[in-house]
Design an enzyme around this catalytic site. Structure first.
Site, PDB file in Angstrom:
ATOM      1  N   CYS A 191       0.864  -1.178   0.000  1.00 13.75           N
ATOM      2  CA  CYS A 191       0.000   0.000   0.000  1.00 13.75           C
ATOM      3  C   CYS A 191       0.904   1.232   0.000  1.00 13.75           C
ATOM      4  CB  CYS A 191      -0.862  -0.029   1.259  1.00 13.75           C
ATOM      5  SG  CYS A 191      -1.874   1.442   1.502  1.00 13.75           S
ATOM      6  N   CYS A 222      -0.930   3.725  -6.634  1.00 14.88           N
ATOM      7  CA  CYS A 222      -1.823   3.154  -5.623  1.00 14.88           C
ATOM      8  C   CYS A 222      -2.055   1.720  -6.069  1.00 14.88           C
ATOM      9  CB  CYS A 222      -3.142   3.922  -5.606  1.00 14.88           C
ATOM     10  SG  CYS A 222      -4.431   3.101  -4.632  1.00 14.88           S
TER      11      CYS A 222
HETATM   12  N1  DGL Z   1      -4.058   0.673  -1.976  1.00 18.29           N
HETATM   13  C1  DGL Z   1      -3.638   1.818  -1.287  1.00 18.29           C
HETATM   14  C2  DGL Z   1      -2.399   2.482  -1.876  1.00 18.29           C
HETATM   15  O1  DGL Z   1      -1.620   1.840  -2.539  1.00 18.29           O
HETATM   16  C3  DGL Z   1      -4.613   2.767  -0.649  1.00 18.29           C
HETATM   17  C4  DGL Z   1      -6.031   2.867  -1.094  1.00 18.29           C
HETATM   18  C5  DGL Z   1      -6.888   3.539  -0.034  1.00 18.29           C
HETATM   19  O2  DGL Z   1      -7.191   2.870   0.953  1.00 18.29           O
HETATM   20  O3  DGL Z   1      -7.226   4.729  -0.186  1.00 18.29           O
HETATM   21  O4  DGL Z   1      -2.147   3.636  -1.636  1.00 18.29           O
END
Ligand code: DGL
Length: 258
Positions: free
Chosen positions: A70, A182
């Protein structure tokens, strides 16, 4: 021992998917903090608390490494996590460096797509400051894509109008590279390809993170001979119902198509 993978939601599966390709013999524990997704629209303090709780939960399951799959979580707590546990902690951040290199060759710009929180964080600003000497990097938060992914909504008839609206102020011909900053965004690669001109490359950090993990396990002589078994958790609840498990399985198939 298993390898822990962590994300706010199903975005982390896009990184786990790359790890499984390189290390199909490892066993994994995948934790999606679905009780608190989206992280990108919350405060840094709230998100830090969620991540520390989740990481403690994963650590209690005796993993040999933890991948923070993440970008948002990485930008907020990666250093703190490294001081908290004695196993390796890997993160993921927007792949700005390779994107700038690629775009410079084409004399084009870079567009970084990420969450609002990632783009606000000092870690991201420091990264861009170090690399973007020609001031060619622009950025855009796309919270709607996180929501679509969490709802398992991948229908282009819904995604493309959303992307067109969000990108309406951008001259897409200017860009040579788009960074998927993301881990929820790679599910939408096809839709993004349809919106951007053909010369645009899409880059994410997930392959780099998976390769890095592999190297660490080799160096520590901790390569497994397991079966690629995956335990899934939605926050601290183990996922056992076949319907949800088959939806996760379908996501891996979707990613295989790109
Ligand atoms: N998947 C996450 C990232 O790579 C965050 C998405 C979220 O929860 O807003 O930043």
């Amino acid at each position: 021992m298993r390898i822990g993978f962590f994300d706010s939601g199903i975005g982390g599966l896009t990184v786990l998917h790359q790890a499984l390709k390189i290390m199909p013999q490892e066993d994994y524990l995948f934790y999606a903090d679905t009780a608190h997704v989206p992280y990108g629209e919350k405060t840094k303090e709230e998100v830090r608390e969620y991540i520390l709780n989740a990481a403690d939960f994963i650590a209690d399951h005796h993993v040999k490494a933890l991948v923070v799959a993440c970008n948002t979580a990485t930008s907020i707590v990666i250093e703190e996590l490294r001081t908290r546990y004695d196993f390796p902690i890997l993160g993921i951040e927007p792949a700005v460096k390779p994107a700038v290199e690629k775009s410079e060759k084409k004399q084009k710009k870079v567009l970084v797509l990420a969450t609002r929180l990632t783009l606000q964080e000092k870690k991201y600003h420091d990264l861009v400051h170090r690399i973007d000497h020609g001031e060619i990097v622009d950025s855009l938060p796309l919270p709607g894509l996180v929501q679509f992914a969490e709802n398992f909504e991948f229908d282009e008839e819904k995604i493309i109008p959303y992307l067109k609206k969000e990108l309406s102020g951008f001259d897409m011909q200017q860009y040579g590279t788009v960074v998927l900053g993301c881990t929820h965004f790679p599910y939408f690669t096809d839709s993004l390809r349809k919106i951007f001109p053909e010369h645009v490359d899409f880059i994410s950090g997930s392959i780099g993170t998976a390769k890095h993990l592999h190297r660490i396990l080799e160096v520590k002589d901790q390569v497994n001979q397991g079966t690629g078994d995956i335990l899934y958790y939605k926050s601290d609840v183990k996922v056992e119902d076949p319907f949800t498990l088959s939806k996760y399985h379908n996501l891996f198939q979707l990613l295989d198509e790109f």
